[in-house]
Design an enzyme around this catalytic site. Sequence first.
Site, PDB file in Angstrom:
ATOM      1  N   LYS A  47       0.923  -1.257   0.036  1.00  0.00           N
ATOM      2  CA  LYS A  47      -0.080  -0.010   0.080  1.00  0.00           C
ATOM      3  C   LYS A  47       0.792   1.310   0.016  1.00  0.00           C
ATOM      4  O   LYS A  47       0.618   2.165  -0.887  1.00  0.00           O
ATOM      5  CB  LYS A  47      -0.748  -0.028   1.270  1.00  0.00           C
ATOM      6  CG  LYS A  47      -1.365   1.224   1.446  1.00  0.00           C
ATOM      7  CD  LYS A  47      -2.539   1.312   2.805  1.00  0.00           C
ATOM      8  CE  LYS A  47      -1.748   1.504   3.954  1.00  0.00           C
ATOM      9  NZ  LYS A  47      -1.426   3.034   4.228  1.00  0.00           N
ATOM     10  N   ASN A  48       1.777   1.309   0.770  1.00  0.00           N
ATOM     11  CA  ASN A  48       2.752   2.393   1.047  1.00  0.00           C
ATOM     12  C   ASN A  48       3.791   2.801  -0.054  1.00  0.00           C
ATOM     13  O   ASN A  48       4.447   3.839  -0.183  1.00  0.00           O
ATOM     14  CB  ASN A  48       3.397   2.314   2.389  1.00  0.00           C
ATOM     15  CG  ASN A  48       2.438   2.650   3.564  1.00  0.00           C
ATOM     16  OD1 ASN A  48       1.260   2.821   3.264  1.00  0.00           O
ATOM     17  ND2 ASN A  48       2.818   2.332   4.741  1.00  0.00           N
TER      18      ASN A  48
ATOM     19  N   CYS B 256      -4.758  12.185  12.683  1.00  0.00           N
ATOM     20  CA  CYS B 256      -4.684  10.698  12.592  1.00  0.00           C
ATOM     21  C   CYS B 256      -4.414  10.362  14.099  1.00  0.00           C
ATOM     22  O   CYS B 256      -3.985  10.984  14.859  1.00  0.00           O
ATOM     23  CB  CYS B 256      -3.424  10.574  11.811  1.00  0.00           C
ATOM     24  SG  CYS B 256      -3.428   8.565  11.323  1.00  0.00           S
TER      25      CYS B 256
ATOM     26  N   ARG C 173       1.028  14.425  13.087  1.00  0.00           N
ATOM     27  CA  ARG C 173       1.492  14.143  11.644  1.00  0.00           C
ATOM     28  C   ARG C 173       1.462  15.423  10.804  1.00  0.00           C
ATOM     29  O   ARG C 173       0.845  15.782  10.131  1.00  0.00           O
ATOM     30  CB  ARG C 173       0.911  13.049  10.942  1.00  0.00           C
ATOM     31  CG  ARG C 173       0.607  11.791  11.669  1.00  0.00           C
ATOM     32  CD  ARG C 173      -0.057  10.692  11.092  1.00  0.00           C
ATOM     33  NE  ARG C 173       0.844  10.043  10.058  1.00  0.00           N
ATOM     34  CZ  ARG C 173       0.402   9.253   9.015  1.00  0.00           C
ATOM     35  NH1 ARG C 173      -0.820   8.683   9.140  1.00  0.00           N
ATOM     36  NH2 ARG C 173       1.073   8.653   7.998  1.00  0.00           N
TER      37      ARG C 173
ATOM     38  N   ASP D  54       4.802   0.792  12.089  1.00  0.00           N
ATOM     39  CA  ASP D  54       3.550   0.042  11.558  1.00  0.00           C
ATOM     40  C   ASP D  54       3.351  -1.134  12.067  1.00  0.00           C
ATOM     41  O   ASP D  54       2.461  -1.942  11.796  1.00  0.00           O
ATOM     42  CB  ASP D  54       3.589   0.107  10.098  1.00  0.00           C
ATOM     43  CG  ASP D  54       3.545   1.710   9.463  1.00  0.00           C
ATOM     44  OD1 ASP D  54       3.525   1.772   8.186  1.00  0.00           O
ATOM     45  OD2 ASP D  54       3.001   2.286  10.308  1.00  0.00           O
TER      46      ASP D  54
ATOM     47  N   ARG E  53      -8.391  -0.566   5.008  1.00  0.00           N
ATOM     48  CA  ARG E  53      -7.845   0.407   4.248  1.00  0.00           C
ATOM     49  C   ARG E  53      -6.414   0.040   3.760  1.00  0.00           C
ATOM     50  O   ARG E  53      -5.969   0.254   2.976  1.00  0.00           O
ATOM     51  CB  ARG E  53      -7.536   1.815   5.225  1.00  0.00           C
ATOM     52  CG  ARG E  53      -8.867   2.322   5.246  1.00  0.00           C
ATOM     53  CD  ARG E  53      -8.552   3.671   6.065  1.00  0.00           C
ATOM     54  NE  ARG E  53      -7.285   4.488   5.531  1.00  0.00           N
ATOM     55  CZ  ARG E  53      -6.701   5.416   6.255  1.00  0.00           C
ATOM     56  NH1 ARG E  53      -7.154   5.881   7.333  1.00  0.00           N
ATOM     57  NH2 ARG E  53      -5.938   6.017   5.531  1.00  0.00           N
TER      58      ARG E  53
HETATM   59  C1  EPZ Z   1       4.645   6.746   6.087  1.00  0.00           C
HETATM   60  O1  EPZ Z   1       3.716   7.964   6.584  1.00  0.00           O
HETATM   61  C2  EPZ Z   1       3.659   5.673   6.281  1.00  0.00           C
HETATM   62  N1  EPZ Z   1       2.506   6.124   5.073  1.00  0.00           N
HETATM   63  C3  EPZ Z   1       3.075   5.255   7.692  1.00  0.00           C
HETATM   64  O2  EPZ Z   1       2.256   4.106   7.661  1.00  0.00           O
HETATM   65  C4  EPZ Z   1       4.384   5.037   8.484  1.00  0.00           C
HETATM   66  O3  EPZ Z   1       3.801   4.715   9.685  1.00  0.00           O
HETATM   67  C5  EPZ Z   1       5.267   6.341   8.444  1.00  0.00           C
HETATM   68  O4  EPZ Z   1       5.806   6.370   6.960  1.00  0.00           O
HETATM   69  C6  EPZ Z   1       6.550   5.844   9.149  1.00  0.00           C
HETATM   70  O5  EPZ Z   1       7.218   4.778   8.860  1.00  0.00           O
HETATM   71  C7  EPZ Z   1       2.494   5.950   4.155  1.00  0.00           C
HETATM   72  O6  EPZ Z   1       3.603   5.721   3.409  1.00  0.00           O
HETATM   73  C8  EPZ Z   1       1.279   6.296   3.039  1.00  0.00           C
HETATM   74  P1  EPZ Z   1       6.683  10.168   8.064  1.00  0.00           P
HETATM   75  P2  EPZ Z   1       4.305   9.320   6.727  1.00  0.00           P
HETATM   76  O7  EPZ Z   1       6.712  11.460   7.322  1.00  0.00           O
HETATM   77  O8  EPZ Z   1       5.261   9.495   5.473  1.00  0.00           O
HETATM   78  C9  EPZ Z   1       7.406  13.209  11.439  1.00  0.00           C
HETATM   79  C10 EPZ Z   1       0.378   2.733   7.648  1.00  0.00           C
HETATM   80  O9  EPZ Z   1      -0.033   2.258   8.721  1.00  0.00           O
HETATM   81  N2  EPZ Z   1       7.203  14.208  10.273  1.00  0.00           N
HETATM   82  O10 EPZ Z   1       7.950   9.192   7.481  1.00  0.00           O
HETATM   83  O11 EPZ Z   1       3.212  10.307   6.914  1.00  0.00           O
HETATM   84  C11 EPZ Z   1       6.078  12.677  11.894  1.00  0.00           C
HETATM   85  O12 EPZ Z   1       5.459  13.236  12.617  1.00  0.00           O
HETATM   86  C12 EPZ Z   1       0.932   4.048   7.830  1.00  0.00           C
HETATM   87  O13 EPZ Z   1       0.688   2.180   6.623  1.00  0.00           O
HETATM   88  C13 EPZ Z   1       7.510  15.664  10.782  1.00  0.00           C
HETATM   89  O14 EPZ Z   1       7.849  15.789  11.818  1.00  0.00           O
HETATM   90  O15 EPZ Z   1       5.514   9.359   7.919  1.00  0.00           O
HETATM   91  C14 EPZ Z   1       6.642  11.203  12.239  1.00  0.00           C
HETATM   92  O16 EPZ Z   1       7.049  11.393  13.666  1.00  0.00           O
HETATM   93  C15 EPZ Z   1       0.574   4.847   9.205  1.00  0.00           C
HETATM   94  N3  EPZ Z   1       7.349  16.537   9.954  1.00  0.00           N
HETATM   95  C16 EPZ Z   1       8.038  11.028  11.365  1.00  0.00           C
HETATM   96  O17 EPZ Z   1       8.570  12.313  11.030  1.00  0.00           O
HETATM   97  C17 EPZ Z   1       6.825  16.200   8.483  1.00  0.00           C
HETATM   98  O18 EPZ Z   1       6.673  17.101   7.752  1.00  0.00           O
HETATM   99  C18 EPZ Z   1       7.825   9.934  10.467  1.00  0.00           C
HETATM  100  O19 EPZ Z   1       6.733  10.417   9.366  1.00  0.00           O
HETATM  101  C19 EPZ Z   1       6.652  14.884   8.070  1.00  0.00           C
HETATM  102  C20 EPZ Z   1       7.062  13.758   8.890  1.00  0.00           C
END
Ligand code: EPZ
Length: 434
Positions: free
Chosen positions: A22-23, A116, A121, A309, A401
């Site tokens: 999915k991701n 979320c 996020r 995850d 989802r």
């Molecule tokens: C991706 O989300 C995945 N989703 C998430 O999977 C996964 O949990 C996450 O990566 C971490 O591995 C998809 O790929 C669609 P991040 P993403 O930006 O990209 C912080 C699932 O269950 N951050 O890597 O949104 C954030 O708060 C989902 O399949 C900032 O601070 O996650 C977090 O602490 C849930 N500022 C960390 O970085 C930003 O602008 C990692 O977030 C962006 C992120």
Amino acid sequence: MEILRIKGGNQISGDVQISGSKNAALPQFAAALLSAEETILENVPDLSDIRFMGEILTHLGAEVSKLGPNTWKIYPANVQPNAPYELVRKMRASICLLGPLVARIKKAKVPMPGGCVIGHRPIDLHLLALRQMGAEISLNQGIVEVDGSGLQAVDIFIGGRHGSTVTGTANALMAAVLTPGVTTLDGAACEPEIVDLCTMLIKMGARIDGAGSHLLKIEGVEKLNGCTHRVIPDRIEAATYIMSAAITRGKIRVKGITPGHLGAFAKVMHESGVILSSNEEDSMDVHTRADGLSPFEVVTLPYPGFPTDLQAQACALACTVPGLSILTERVYPSRFMHIPELLRMGAEVSLEGANAIVRGGKPLNGAPVMASDLRASAALILAGLAAEGETWVHRIYHLDRGYESFDNKLRNLGAEVERLPETALPPTFRSPTD
Ligand code: EPZ
């Protein structure tokens, strides 16, 4: 609404086929917008999030069609910049539209992604990267408006307080592939899903070095062509089935996976006594040590660290392992909504900040529980597989989802799992208004 009824106690066995990731697929739907030509995506998981993304691309002007259960065609000859609020609100991953829209038509209007339950996020890193490339960004009535007419190649550090950002890296990458000059992304995510996105973009004609490392170098090109791309297997789905075998002390073969994508997860399983052996390049046999499992420690980190995850599912597994296990969340420090539901099943878990301390070994009892997000849903189902009696999981739309045919695949492994209408709930568990 539907619920899942699980009758615990069966040791699962047999083969399970893993679906596409999915991701990986969601950013690749967005990446198709980078070319006016037709792109075919294969091995796409059949999920509600994928269907949402297809609807969003259609709203943006692309011709989107589903050629088969796991094959999609996207023909974005003409694209407009306004993403639909109602659809974007439902799915956070649509933030990945920013990069391709800004690169292709120099403009994007994408609503702020919804909140979320897994925690804070923000998208500050996404916007920082685009601003550093020269984009003008404003927020009007909850809509992120980007003017990318002046994008330039620059050196960007895109890491954040919690390490790298997966979709933030995807957005910056997709903004850079059509920007003249060499853009560098330091502190980039190196998840397999980002590597797969790079593979697809390179097929389209992009020039990218460093895929899989924390330093990406992108040399912008004039235009990109369409392509046909097969999505990588879903490592999170694969690990979820590995833990369903572990929690029932069963023995299964997980097929259609990339064993090398399991990272620290495989190490933690091995240390606990979950035996993983890969005899063919795309399958893995799973069983548990005869003398039982040992408690384990998990710290969630960006890849190749233990994936956030998988934390909820590992928490459920730890409840069945005698001794103290500790699970620390470094990515989403408040991603523990599954714990109050596990407590309903008799689990003994205490929360100290971003640490879940699990005293495992006491048998779990089936109970009516509430899913809060897609990985918590999987965790509650795993707990139900091991629990005595029946477990009823509500709000399984979360599950649909991110997991293709989860209940069917578990039933084929010998689990007693049934998808029922909410009216099937025993009267004791129904809300008084029913
Ligand atoms: C991706 O989300 C995945 N989703 C998430 O999977 C996964 O949990 C996450 O990566 C971490 O591995 C998809 O790929 C669609 P991040 P993403 O930006 O990209 C912080 C699932 O269950 N951050 O890597 O949104 C954030 O708060 C989902 O399949 C900032 O601070 O996650 C977090 O602490 C849930 N500022 C960390 O970085 C930003 O602008 C990692 O977030 C962006 C992120």
